[in-house]
Design an enzyme around this catalytic site. Structure first.
Site, PDB file in Angstrom:
ATOM      1  N   GLY A   1       1.817  39.590  93.283  1.00  0.00           N
ATOM      2  CA  GLY A   1       2.898  39.346  94.108  1.00  0.00           C
ATOM      3  C   GLY A   1       4.378  40.141  94.126  1.00  0.00           C
ATOM      4  O   GLY A   1       4.021  41.356  93.552  1.00  0.00           O
TER       5      GLY A   1
ATOM      6  N   ASP B   1      -7.308  37.624 100.483  1.00  0.00           N
ATOM      7  CA  ASP B   1      -6.620  37.208  99.259  1.00  0.00           C
ATOM      8  C   ASP B   1      -5.726  38.193  98.542  1.00  0.00           C
ATOM      9  O   ASP B   1      -6.237  39.305  98.055  1.00  0.00           O
ATOM     10  CB  ASP B   1      -7.386  36.419  98.158  1.00  0.00           C
ATOM     11  CG  ASP B   1      -8.405  35.555  98.998  1.00  0.00           C
ATOM     12  OD1 ASP B   1      -7.599  34.541  99.599  1.00  0.00           O
ATOM     13  OD2 ASP B   1      -9.461  35.480  98.612  1.00  0.00           O
ATOM     14  N   LEU B   2      -4.462  38.078  98.791  1.00  0.00           N
ATOM     15  CA  LEU B   2      -3.488  39.164  98.473  1.00  0.00           C
ATOM     16  C   LEU B   2      -3.513  39.494  96.940  1.00  0.00           C
ATOM     17  O   LEU B   2      -3.877  38.730  95.880  1.00  0.00           O
ATOM     18  CB  LEU B   2      -1.872  38.487  98.600  1.00  0.00           C
ATOM     19  CG  LEU B   2      -0.945  39.449  98.387  1.00  0.00           C
ATOM     20  CD1 LEU B   2      -1.235  40.690  99.794  1.00  0.00           C
ATOM     21  CD2 LEU B   2       0.564  39.197  98.698  1.00  0.00           C
ATOM     22  N   ASP B   3      -3.753  40.783  96.754  1.00  0.00           N
ATOM     23  CA  ASP B   3      -3.782  41.313  95.264  1.00  0.00           C
ATOM     24  C   ASP B   3      -5.043  40.872  94.588  1.00  0.00           C
ATOM     25  O   ASP B   3      -5.059  40.845  93.375  1.00  0.00           O
ATOM     26  CB  ASP B   3      -2.464  40.853  94.516  1.00  0.00           C
ATOM     27  CG  ASP B   3      -1.182  41.387  95.057  1.00  0.00           C
ATOM     28  OD1 ASP B   3      -1.453  42.435  95.654  1.00  0.00           O
ATOM     29  OD2 ASP B   3      -0.275  40.829  94.715  1.00  0.00           O
ATOM     30  N   GLU B   4      -5.924  40.219  95.455  1.00  0.00           N
ATOM     31  CA  GLU B   4      -7.331  39.891  94.586  1.00  0.00           C
ATOM     32  C   GLU B   4      -8.614  40.611  95.285  1.00  0.00           C
ATOM     33  O   GLU B   4      -9.683  40.325  94.655  1.00  0.00           O
ATOM     34  CB  GLU B   4      -7.435  38.265  95.212  1.00  0.00           C
ATOM     35  CG  GLU B   4      -6.633  37.237  94.687  1.00  0.00           C
ATOM     36  CD  GLU B   4      -7.071  36.669  93.341  1.00  0.00           C
ATOM     37  OE1 GLU B   4      -8.071  37.384  92.752  1.00  0.00           O
ATOM     38  OE2 GLU B   4      -6.158  35.975  92.968  1.00  0.00           O
TER      39      GLU B   4
END
Lengths: 287, 287, 287, 287
Positions: free
Chosen positions: C204, C229-232
């Site tokens: 994040g 999925d953000l940053d995943e």
């Protein structure tokens, strides 16, 4: 961290009782607030070194008044000292390069970004290939080729240019020519070089080729002040990187570029922030 | 470097003008020679911290006289301070472990070698498998299993033993049980844990398994003071290591062991040399 | 090392007996000489992956003939495969950035230097501040601001431009906008992002600020393929750097820039050399 | 990762078309399933090397049958090869040390833990101080001092003992005596040494002292096969660690110990897993 806008005082002397108290009390007695203090006593030669950052605000002394007031204490402890005032003009850095442009461009960027607190009035090269990118960045470029029998004349011209632009620091950003002893002595502790190996391994020419032949599993880069003894000057920063048998010489050169850029830029930053003290063959880096 | 045989003074207070000069002048006025001085002012909370090493030789004050003489200055600056005298008895470290012995054995070695300035009067484990190697090294081993419904009693026994051996520091060398809030509060900044990930990544259980599942390209280890919030205490040291897709979970565990050993031992060394100050969730490490 | 001018074949399938022999024999039977071969079988899901470099010289098959000849073997082993021919046009990379230019400039340099085997037909930014340096390098710059309520339209325009310039790869070089699930799905394994922390720590926003608050002793950077999925997304490369209490947030940001540049450039290089295979949440990196 | 219980085949030859297919097809034609394959072609000398792991299960050949069946292929490609069968007895490692015990103890631990797949039938030292800890671990210890004029006799006795215990590998774990050319030649690629610097820097004696004098900012450790040229043998593993001006020689020695342990243990592990091939002055490490 360097606190912006502070006065920086560097002091060296033979180690003596009470030196820290004496200097910090002197600063305090003139309204100065010490916000950063580093010191070191070298166990080998008993030499003491200290670096102070003092808030400009509240400090009652200016350049001349400081020199006059500090003289007694300096004599009593046989101090060598230098001071930098925040209102002073930014340091003027001249970068010298040969064919390879990665370190040069990196320095141009960092200065443009404000990452390095300096001006860059001039780039000197013994080759012409980097002129476009330097002038494209709005910077002055002087091409001073080194031709047989003309090396002395070329160096004289270099030194004239350094005087002309009022240079404070020379950065050899993969400049592949050896400087004369005269030049080096005149610019002692003010010429920073990048060597593309983890010195003292692979001193001299073609270090990546020799690293590959030797089969090392790490490569490195070293920044140092230039002295008369080639690749023997006081080391400022070093870094290394693992490699393996799959890396050929071209890989070493490519990977090494990233090391060289960072190692050289870090040394220049530390120098400009008055954090480096060369003592004999070694440096104290107050970071 | 820590100079053997020196007095160590640690001081924290709100940042104020003249604090460095005041303290170093006080030391000097009592015949003390400062041989090492580190200080830091935290830009976030304006907290000042300083660590001094003072030569024992020539310093005129003993423990009680120091406390009496220092009280005025301490009140004026609202100082928190602690001092360690070189003639004091060595710190007494109790190591707690579960099944895995690599960190425990490493600490035993380093203490035996004199690398860590401490005694090791007791090892506590909730498992029995390490008894042989501990007792083989001539050390006391207490097996305190954690059984359902008996966790509170087990912890009470642990605390009794810590008192019995007059412990100064508890090192959780891969001890896989959570300590109660009471215990932790009573031993604030005196329990060091090793967590087998680069916190805050992979807090909680089975970090290597989760690292493998997530497909990270580096693993790490973290030492920290234990607080009530699991894996949230102030970090003392961390280190990382590159891995790749060829490493399975067993490889991560194997490679991680070397990280854990070194990271934990380094934290214990720094603590024993009075170089760590926990301030809120963070530490200052004067090394 | 990648051998210039070779054909690159990537193959994945469920692990089966004889797969290496079958593929290498097929290549050999058509006059191909394998000069580089890497393979990996994932212990978790039993998935086999292989990467071959084949000399162009002597190999009897072209693109269509290869597909026709390879179909039987591919069906027998249920292979997924892709092949790249050395005479194919260079990949076309579009870089997206926001305000911070260090990663963007670094990519521009490396492409200009030939360090990355790609063309850079377009830079897209939601800010205007980098236009000068991009256009100064002779590159096309499109300023597509993200305004409230117009995010969807902006993204549509981005995708039109990607089609227009026939992009193969999108590099988010500190582009601070979240892409829609649709976009990400359409460009699966073809969008590379740089995140300025060692993921999964500090997912994040504002990772350096949070790293400073948490008091970690290392910082990092992570490049990954972008998923919904953000940053995943699957991690390609990571690197870390030690810091200490003297480093404030500005220091972390400054030091982090050098990490981000190198980590992102390395991921782009590996992708362009067809060395990265994303399998689930993880990557195999044949380097 | 090494898959437990697999057959390991190592092959070197001049680079030739079809070598990978030929060998993997041969394996497959005898029921063998290749689960791990690494290969490398040295760009400098055109030498090809390959390492295969083959499942024992299903492979139809035993030691003698393999040799008989493989001979044609080996002759055709002029292969040099070796094979290790999982049912073979564990390798027998003899460790030689002088006064310093950290590397020796580390190896003892790792073998006891099963981290290294070997037996340790004997420790030889030219000093007596480590006898207690070695015999305390239940291991045989031979004290063979080196006295003036008796060096040759001492070495003869060392070699007798190596034969007596049927040693496969000799590890010089800070053994500070130079071995004769005869000894080294007889044990070519089967003696591993740890040198406490990042070779080729600081070859010879007292590298930490010289590193301190030179003022380097990194220290390192190097493991290598022993050859007649001191500190010039093929390097297996290296690692480095940053230091600064605060580190005196004792700090370098202390920090270096952790490097040495890990670097040496890693080299021994790689050797025991048949992952190291020495080719000239360099090694290929298939990890």
């Amino acid at each position: 961290m360097t606190t912006p806008g502070t006065i920086r005082l560097l002091v060296t002397c033979d180690d003596q009782r009470g030196i820290i108290a004496a200097v910090t009390t002197f600063i305090g007695s003139h309204g100065g607030n010490v916000v950063e203090a580093d010191q070191h006593t070298d166990a080998v030669d008993g030499r003491f070194a200290m670096r102070l950052e003092i808030e400009r605000d509240g400090f009652e002394l200016g350049r001349d008044a400081f020199a006059a007031a500090f003289v007694d204490l300096a004599e009593r402890f046989a101090l060598r000292w230098r001071i930098r005032w925040p209102q002073e003009r930014r340091r003027r850095v001249v970068v010298m390069a040969s064919r390879e442009g990665h370190c040069l461009r990196d320095l141009i960027w960092r200065i443009a970004e404000g990452e390095l607190e300096a001006d860059l009035p001039l780039v000197i090269s013994n080759h012409a290939n980097l002129r476009g990118s330097v002038e494209g960045a709005g910077l002055r470029y002087e091409h001073l080729p080194v031709t047989p029998g003309e090396k002395t004349a070329q160096e004289r011209r270099v030194r004239e240019l350094l005087n002309e632009v009022d240079a404070d620091l020379v950065v050899l950003a993969r400049y592949m020519q050896v400087l004369s002893g005269d030049f080096v002595a005149a610019w002692r502790d003010r010429i920073i070089n990048i060597h593309h190996s983890f010195l003292p391994a692979f001193q001299g020419a073609r270090p990546y080729h020799r690293a590959h032949e030797r089969g090392v599993k790490i490569i490195g880069a070293t920044s140092h002040y230039v002295t008369e003894d080639l690749d023997e000057g006081p080391i400022i920063t070093q870094a290394t990187l693992p490699i393996d048998h799959r890396d050929d010489v071209r890989d070493l050169i490519r990977k090494g570029r990233d090391l060289e850029r960072v190692v050289l830029a870090e040394a220049v930053r530390l120098h400009l922030e008055d954090k480096v003290l060369a003592i004999g063959r070694r440096t104290i880096v107050f970071d």
